[in-house]
Design an enzyme around this catalytic site. Structure first.
Site, short mmCIF file in Angstrom:
data_model
loop_
_atom_site.label_atom_id
_atom_site.label_comp_id
_atom_site.label_asym_id
_atom_site.label_seq_id
_atom_site.Cartn_x
_atom_site.Cartn_y
_atom_site.Cartn_z
N HIS A 92 18.61 15.72 37.08
CA HIS A 92 18.74 14.28 37.50
C HIS A 92 20.23 14.81 38.96
O HIS A 92 20.84 15.37 38.41
CB HIS A 92 18.99 13.48 36.89
CG HIS A 92 19.86 11.99 37.55
ND1 HIS A 92 19.11 10.88 37.94
CD2 HIS A 92 21.11 11.83 36.98
CE1 HIS A 92 20.04 10.14 38.51
NE2 HIS A 92 21.43 10.18 38.05
N ASP A 171 18.86 -1.07 32.38
CA ASP A 171 20.07 -0.65 33.41
C ASP A 171 19.95 -1.63 34.71
O ASP A 171 20.75 -1.76 35.13
CB ASP A 171 19.27 0.25 33.09
CG ASP A 171 19.77 0.71 34.52
OD1 ASP A 171 21.08 1.21 34.83
OD2 ASP A 171 19.84 1.71 35.53
N ARG A 178 27.52 -4.84 37.83
CA ARG A 178 28.05 -3.88 38.02
C ARG A 178 28.11 -3.68 39.34
O ARG A 178 29.71 -3.97 39.60
CB ARG A 178 28.01 -2.80 37.64
CG ARG A 178 28.55 -2.38 35.73
CD ARG A 178 27.72 -1.35 35.22
NE ARG A 178 28.06 0.24 35.86
CZ ARG A 178 27.55 1.25 35.72
NH1 ARG A 178 26.79 1.08 35.61
NH2 ARG A 178 28.31 1.76 36.57
N SER A 193 23.83 4.43 31.59
CA SER A 193 22.77 4.51 33.11
C SER A 193 22.23 5.51 33.57
O SER A 193 21.00 4.75 33.37
CB SER A 193 23.37 3.83 34.48
OG SER A 193 23.29 3.28 35.55
N LYS A 197 18.00 6.40 31.86
CA LYS A 197 16.30 6.73 32.55
C LYS A 197 16.94 7.58 32.29
O LYS A 197 14.81 7.82 32.15
CB LYS A 197 16.93 6.05 34.04
CG LYS A 197 16.86 4.89 34.23
CD LYS A 197 17.85 4.66 35.79
CE LYS A 197 19.31 4.73 36.04
NZ LYS A 197 19.88 4.01 37.12
N1 URA Z 1 23.15 6.42 38.80
C1 URA Z 1 22.51 5.63 38.08
O1 URA Z 1 21.99 5.38 37.91
N2 URA Z 1 23.81 4.60 37.56
C2 URA Z 1 25.38 4.99 38.05
O2 URA Z 1 25.96 3.96 37.35
C3 URA Z 1 25.41 5.73 38.98
C4 URA Z 1 24.73 6.33 39.80
#
Ligand code: URA
Length: 445
Positions: A92, A171, A178, A193, A197
């Site tokens: 990621h 999320d 946010r 966050s 995932k």
């Molecule tokens: N990427 C995400 O998935 N969440 C965040 O809060 C920042 C970057």
């Protein structure tokens, strides 16, 4: 006025907000109450926003952050990859401009025997997303049924799809809130966050590419290391080995910024003709993935295997098989005219002699978005052919009249606007500036 007393494990949202507002530590039950209640639309946005601001201002400790991540991870579906043989390794990137590295490392690692079962994101704002890039390949399908996804990985060792609609719904809601309440850049909120995932997506091990510099969330190395450390701790607490690489995003990665042009650059890298920064980063990250996947004894040995797989053509063959299996025409790898092509082009030309001192990645990313290559809102349509190709990078010598970058698009107006914006991204100085160090450090906990 006497402050309201709070219950240590309250299931009253006002108590939970007050506790965090006053600098308290939230219990696991309180965190779960908030995450589950907000996902189920039982807690209104105004209370969730108040709690997010309290978390933003008073922070969460490591335990709270781990528990927030776990509550978000299990707020919807989780993917079961246990029927795929081998150690599944996910990768990621925290996001950047020109970051097509997944399209290079995934086929390399797969060609070295590491099963890649990956969910990738779409671009938003100035950053691009792997799923949009792949969709610029004619016919390429980024939506597979769970059984097809698993059987493709067992069959050819690689599948990359868009994120399933039911993964981490908490999320989705919290991130959207946010975004409009000034609570994005908080370590606990960003790390929970991302990691919720990654954990829900089911791989056994995780490699994080944490970007730092002006084109990234974390503008300096110190804050990038902090984010990497907490994410590695979250991964470890969930029983998944997690390694983070801190890498540069102070200028765009490679030369292509867009969609089709980035895929072409990724293919060129798999052929051994990629820009030096993309090649170096892809080899280093693929090396770590090969090591994590148990196909090399060390990351260094993994890097050697990654280089061999480019040299032998194995990684390119894997890319072709992957494109074909997901409905794309594998001949695009040889014939780039099959990609969508832009109608208009404008060159950004240097006005003075000197050296490129700075290329603001965020400004280039925004200019590329405005050509049509990115979206401002989720619903916006992407123009796959548009984008920006950077001819000169930091440290390069330029003479007045040289092309610094070319802007591509299907609307003259958009191309002209992007040209003006891209010109703000470049700074030319008299003295030679060293190119930034690309691969800064590894974080493990
Ligand atoms: N990427 C995400 O998935 N969440 C965040 O809060 C920042 C970057």
């Amino acid at each position: 006025m006497v402050a309201k007393k709070t219950d240590p494990n309250s299931t009253d949202m006002v108590d939970i907000i007050v506790k965090k507002r006053d600098g308290g530590e939230l219990s696991k039950e309180e965190i779960q109450y908030f995450v589950n209640g907000y996902s189920a639309d039982e807690i209104p946005d105004y209370q969730a926003a108040a709690l997010l601001m309290a978390i933003y201002l008073n922070k969460m400790n490591e335990r709270e952050t781990v528990e927030l991540t776990q509550a978000m991870r299990f707020s919807g579906d989780t993917i079961d990859l246990s029927s795929i043989k081998g150690i599944k390794v996910d990768k990621h990137s925290t996001g950047g401009v020109g970051d097509k590295v997944t399209l290079v490392v995934a086929p390399i690692a797969a060609s070295c025997g590491v099963p890649i079962a990956k969910m990738s994101g779409r671009g938003l704002g100035f950053t691009g997303g792997t799923v949009d890039k792949m969709e610029s390949i004619p016919g390429f399908n980024t939506t597979l049924e769970p059984e097809e996804f698993v059987s493709q990985v067992n069959d050819i060792g690689i599948a990359v799809v868009g994120q399933s609609g039911h993964l981490t719904p908490a999320d989705k809601k919290i991130y959207a809130l946010r975004d409009v309440t000034g609570t994005i850049d908080n370590l606990s909120l960003i790390s929970s966050s991302i990691m919720s995932k990654k954990l829900a997506a089911g791989s056994d091990k995780i490699l994080l590419d944490v970007k730092c510099g002006e084109g990234a969330f974390m503008e300096n190395e110190e804050s990038a290391v902090k984010l990497a450390t907490i994410m590695c701790k979250i991964g470890k607490a969930a029983g998944k080995t997690t390694i983070a690489a801190i890498t540069d995003m102070s200028q765009p990665l490679g030369r292509a910024v867009g969609n089709a042009i980035e895929v072409i650059e990724a293919i060129e890298t798999l052929k051994g003709n990629g820009p030096s920064d993309i090649t170096e980063l892809a080899e280093q990250l693929a090396g770590i993935m090969i090591y994590l996947g148990g196909r090399a004894k060390t990351a260094e040995e993994g890097v050697l295997l990654a280089k061999q797989s480019i040299h032998s053509g194995a990684a390119l063959m894997k890319m072709k098989a992957f494109i074909e299996k997901q409905g794309g025409n594998p001949d695009v790898v040889e014939d780039y005219s099959m990609f969508p092509e832009a109608e208009f082009k404008a060159d950004l030309v240097a006005e003075t002699n000197g050296y490129v001192k700075k290329i603001n990645a965020r400004t280039v990313g925004l200019a590329s978005q405005h050509t049509g290559a990115g979206r401002a809102k989720k619903e916006d349509k992407i123009d796959y052919a548009s984008g920006i190709y950077i001819e000169k990078k930091i440290g390069d010598r330029v003479s007045a009249g040289d092309t610094l970058a070319s802007i591509y698009g299907n609307s003259r107006e958009k191309v002209d606007r992007a040209l003006g914006e891209a010109s703000e991204a470049f700074q030319i100085g008299n003295d030679r500036t060293e190119a930034p160090v690309l691969f800064k450090k590894i974080v493990e906990v």
